[in-house]
Scaffold this active site. Structure first.
Site, short mmCIF file in Angstrom:
data_model
loop_
_atom_site.label_atom_id
_atom_site.label_comp_id
_atom_site.label_asym_id
_atom_site.label_seq_id
_atom_site.Cartn_x
_atom_site.Cartn_y
_atom_site.Cartn_z
N LEU A 93 0.85 -1.20 0.00
CA LEU A 93 0.00 0.00 0.00
C LEU A 93 0.88 1.25 0.00
O LEU A 93 1.92 1.28 0.65
CB LEU A 93 -0.90 0.03 1.24
CG LEU A 93 -1.82 -1.16 1.48
CD1 LEU A 93 -2.77 -0.85 2.63
CD2 LEU A 93 -2.59 -1.55 0.24
N ASN A 107 -3.08 -6.82 8.34
CA ASN A 107 -2.54 -7.75 7.33
C ASN A 107 -2.22 -9.07 8.02
O ASN A 107 -1.88 -9.10 9.21
CB ASN A 107 -1.26 -7.18 6.71
CG ASN A 107 -0.68 -8.12 5.65
OD1 ASN A 107 -1.41 -8.65 4.81
ND2 ASN A 107 0.62 -8.33 5.69
N HIS A 109 0.33 -12.46 7.67
CA HIS A 109 1.54 -12.90 6.99
C HIS A 109 1.92 -14.28 7.51
O HIS A 109 1.87 -14.52 8.73
CB HIS A 109 2.67 -11.90 7.26
CG HIS A 109 3.92 -12.24 6.52
ND1 HIS A 109 4.07 -12.05 5.16
CD2 HIS A 109 5.08 -12.83 6.94
CE1 HIS A 109 5.26 -12.46 4.79
NE2 HIS A 109 5.90 -12.95 5.84
N GLU A 174 -3.72 -19.40 10.56
CA GLU A 174 -4.06 -18.06 10.05
C GLU A 174 -5.56 -17.81 10.22
O GLU A 174 -5.99 -16.72 10.62
CB GLU A 174 -3.69 -17.93 8.57
CG GLU A 174 -2.21 -17.93 8.28
CD GLU A 174 -1.90 -17.66 6.81
OE1 GLU A 174 -2.58 -16.84 6.17
OE2 GLU A 174 -0.98 -18.32 6.28
C1 GAR Z 1 -1.88 -16.51 3.10
O1 GAR Z 1 -0.99 -17.53 3.48
C2 GAR Z 1 -1.38 -15.16 3.61
O2 GAR Z 1 -0.78 -15.23 4.87
C3 GAR Z 1 -0.37 -14.81 2.55
O3 GAR Z 1 -1.00 -15.17 1.34
C4 GAR Z 1 -1.86 -16.28 1.58
C5 GAR Z 1 -3.23 -15.95 1.05
O4 GAR Z 1 -4.07 -17.07 1.14
N1 GAR Z 1 -0.06 -13.40 2.57
C6 GAR Z 1 1.17 -12.93 2.38
O5 GAR Z 1 2.14 -13.63 2.12
C7 GAR Z 1 1.29 -11.42 2.52
N2 GAR Z 1 2.64 -11.03 2.66
P1 GAR Z 1 -5.64 -16.91 0.98
O6 GAR Z 1 -5.87 -16.15 -0.34
O7 GAR Z 1 -6.15 -18.30 0.90
O8 GAR Z 1 -6.17 -16.15 2.16
#
Ligand code: GAR
Length: 205
Positions: A93, A107, A109, A174
């Site tokens: 962003l 966010n 991660h 997550e």
């Molecule tokens: C997730 O593992 C999230 O933590 C990561 O992308 C994936 C999205 O999965 N995000 C990053 O790496 C951000 N830096 P999703 O579309 O199934 O939620």
């Protein structure tokens, strides 16, 4: 009623977990007002529409960061969003965007920050040889994967792990962590001391 805006770029499993939590009453007094993808073919867009939610595609390809961000922020404000949740939104962003929602952009991660920021965090963790990894939900500031931490959940790294096995187990955490973090922020019973988010004790009556 709190109004959430979800930004995503792909699969959308974190979005679905948040939506399921709202539907099940695990995030009280909240609704998802809009889902926005910067990628036209993101499966998360279809998942949102199937749930009857408003889902917009605002393509970022070929756009300046600030020009694209202005369009996204306009859509969030049009939908009266008061909490922005990045859920696999693979785009940095602009500082201007961050300033539009102070302490109101989260966010997720897939590592225990500050370890392994950036892309392919699970692959970085396996390659480094850490024995524990996990996920972090944090406030978004002007730097990549950097803002104050709200929730972390740890996941062991096993001998047989590759980045796919590890990613699957982190993803399950997550989905729990994001709901926890949203509840903390929406309830507001915390104070910030420098970078540290400290939960306030709830006084007994
Ligand atoms: C997730 O593992 C999230 O933590 C990561 O992308 C994936 C999205 O999965 N995000 C990053 O790496 C951000 N830096 P999703 O579309 O199934 O939620």
């Amino acid at each position: 009623m709190h109004s959430l805006g979800i930004l995503l770029s792909g699969r959308g499993s974190n979005f679905v977990a948040i939506a399921d939590s709202i539907d099940a009453g695990r995030i009280p007094d909240a609704k998802i007002s809009v889902v926005i993808s910067n990628k036209p073919d993101a499966p998360g867009v279809e998942a949102a529409r199937q749930r009857g939610l408003t889902a917009l595609v605002i393509p970022s390809k070929g756009r300046s960061r600030e020009g694209h961000d202005r369009e996204v922020v306009a859509a969030l404000k049009q939908h009266d969003v008061d909490l922005v949740c990045l859920a696999g939104y693979m785009r940095l962003l602009s500082p201007w965007f961050v300033q539009q929602f102070p302490h109101r952009i989260l966010n997720i991660h897939p590592s225990l920050l500050p370890a392994f920021p950036g892309l392919e965090a699970q692959e970085q963790a396996v390659a480094y040889g850490v024995k524990v990894s996990g996920c972090t939900v944090h406030f978004v500031d002007e730097e990549l994967d950097h803002g104050a931490i709200i929730v972390q959940r740890a996941v062991p790294v096993f001998n047989f792990d590759d980045e796919h096995y590890l990613a699957d187990r982190i993803l399950k955490q997550e989905h729990i962590a994001y709901t926890e973090a949203i509840n903390i922020v929406l309830r507001g019973n915390y104070e910030m001391v420098g970078r540290r988010l400290r939960m306030k004790k709830i006084k007994k009556k």
